[in-house]
Design an enzyme around this catalytic site. Structure first.
Site, PDB file in Angstrom:
ATOM      1  N   GLU A 228    -109.390 -53.609  58.989  1.00  0.00           N
ATOM      2  CA  GLU A 228    -109.403 -53.230  60.435  1.00  0.00           C
ATOM      3  C   GLU A 228    -109.208 -54.703  60.905  1.00  0.00           C
ATOM      4  OE1 GLU A 228    -110.153 -53.514  63.725  1.00  0.00           O
ATOM      5  OE2 GLU A 228    -112.069 -52.595  63.284  1.00  0.00           O
ATOM      6  N   CYS A 262    -111.783 -55.495  68.882  1.00  0.00           N
ATOM      7  CA  CYS A 262    -110.451 -55.228  68.466  1.00  0.00           C
ATOM      8  C   CYS A 262    -110.042 -53.901  69.306  1.00  0.00           C
ATOM      9  CB  CYS A 262    -110.435 -54.733  67.234  1.00  0.00           C
ATOM     10  SG  CYS A 262    -110.821 -56.126  66.039  1.00  0.00           S
TER      11      CYS A 262
END
Length: 457
Positions: A228, A262
């Site tokens: 990720e 993120c």
């Protein structure tokens, strides 16, 4: 070599930690390998019971854990407390749902009792970031433990206190010794750790550059990976959207955790006919955000985690202004101690500017004006990243169709992008691959095994 944790709000050192020796690392690996073999044989209901105990300890020690997070990486204390609660709720979710997600799947064939089963892979190396120091690990560890795996945690080196607290959390919850082991090591030592034959797989949350490096190392070893990585999430507002609701959500979507996420919305792509209204409503709310001591309960935005992060975000803002973006608020580092930067809004950003092409990991929002929905989708997709996206419109039928055109791991309609234990989380393109959370996430670190049983002659 030592690690020194530093309070980003004061720039004062908190504590020094010695890196683990080779002997200590070996001991943790040996313990983890032994513990996992036994853990895999434990009934799933007992493993789920352990998750409930973890949730209990998280809630019992929420205040202490939250304060540790805030002092090591600067998150406002109210957000840190919410992070701990989210960890507890996720443990409880998997405690109730893991037996369903991991149940054998019968296969309809002429053979008797053929099925698909989910066996654990073993010891998983977890390379974790500092921005959500408890959540990033727990969202992996809860399903991984339920599936019969265990983990070696290599945390970011600016949150060593959180790393060791996580290891102790599992001890206090009554899990077997060594099931979760933390190693305090330099980044240069990760490759050797990953190469150890007792490590079966790796999960990493971090930058795209580091993800590529770990992916190459794991690929050469034929070890499973879940990555990720970075994101440049679009927040699309169409002309028929509820502008006030969109602007209110945009503030939280961009400035929570001081923009260090993120899945923070970073590019605000607004249809031209409503752009002035949105910008006015957005900036009005941004300018009310209280920036200050992250331990104060009324603080809404704390410092960035490191001086280098503040320098990076200021450089992106400066380059974008030099390229023609209009600064509406913020834009200069705040004076005094601490790595503080004000909530910043740039208008009339073009897709070629730094604020649009790079991941802005800090409190700066880029407003991009577009003619229509077609151009909005085109610009949203014109990025190397593909993590999350938000789409605001009152036409839900149209929204459903547009969502299929957006290149991202998740699209949130009339809502801000967030991770949730009930649904899979992850990205495409340079944002990584594999999924965490939901039923897909719990199966990532399993051997999805076909068991084909022929007739009994």
């Amino acid at each position: 070599m030592t690690l020194v944790s530093t309070n980003p709000a004061t720039e004062r050192p908190l504590q020094r930690y010695e890196l683990h020796s080779c002997a200590e690392i070996e001991n943790r690996l040996a313990q983890a390998a032994t513990a996992q073999l036994a853990w895999a044989q434990v009934d799933i209901e007992q493993r789920c019971g352990a998750l409930r105990r973890i949730a209990d300890v998280l809630r019992q020690k929420r205040a202490a854990y939250a304060l540790l997070i805030t002092r090591e990486m600067g998150k406002p204390i109210t957000e840190a407390e919410s992070e701990i609660e989210k960890c507890a709720a996720t443990c409880e979710f998997y405690a109730s749902q893991a037996p369903v997600f991991l149940a054998d799947l019968p296969v309809s064939t002429s053979a008797a009792d053929s099925r698909v089963v989910f066996d654990p892979l073993g010891v998983v190396l977890a390379v974790m970031p500092w921005n959500y120091p408890f959540w990033q690990f727990i969202r992996f560890a809860a399903p991984a433990l339920a599936a019969g795996n265990d983990a070696i945690l290599k945390h970011a080196n600016n949150v060593p206190g959180c790393a060791l607290a996580l290891e102790q959390l599992f001890v206090e919850a009554g899990l077997p010794d060594g099931l979760i082991g933390t190693v305090l090591i330099d980044a240069s030592q990760v490759a050797a750790l990953l190469a150890d034959e007792r490590i079966a797989a790796v999960t990493l949350t971090g930058s795209t550059a580091v993800g590529k490096l770990v992916a190459a190392q794991a690929g050469a070893l034929m070890k499973k990976q879940v990555l990720e990585l970075g994101g440049s999430d679009p927040f699309i507002v169409l002309a028929d959207a509820d502008i006030e609701a969109a602007a209110a959500a945009a503030v939280k979507a961009r400035f929570s955790n001081t923009g260090q996420s993120c899945i923070s919305s970073k590019r605000f792509i607004i249809e031209q006919s409503v752009a002035d209204r949105f910008v006015e409503a957005f900036v009005r709310r941004v300018e009310t955000l209280k920036v200050g001591d992250p331990e104060a309960p009324d603080t809404q935005m704390g410092p960035l985690a490191r001086a280098s992060l503040r320098a990076d975000i200021h450089a992106q803002v400066t380059r974008s202004i030099e390229a023609g973006a209009k600064l509406l608020t913020g834009g200069q580092p705040l004076p005094g101690p601490g790595f503080f930067y004000p909530p910043t809004v740039l208008d009339h950003v073009t897709p070629a500017m730094a604020a649009a092409t790079e991941e802005t990991f800090g409190p700066a929002a880029a407003v991009i004006r577009v003619e229509d929905a077609r151009q909005a989708i085109e610009i949203a997709n014109a990025t190397e990243f593909g993590l999350g996206a938000a789409l605001w419109t009152s036409d839900l039928e149209r929204a459903s169709a547009l969502a299929r055109q957006i290149q991202a791991g998740a699209v949130f309609i009339n809502a801000l992008v967030a991770s949730d234990a009930r649904v899979p989380f992850g990205g495409i393109k340079q944002s990584g691959y594999g999924r965490e959370l939901g039923d897909f996430g719990i199966r990532e670190f399993t051997n999805i095994k076909t068991v084909w049983q022929g007739p009994n002659h």
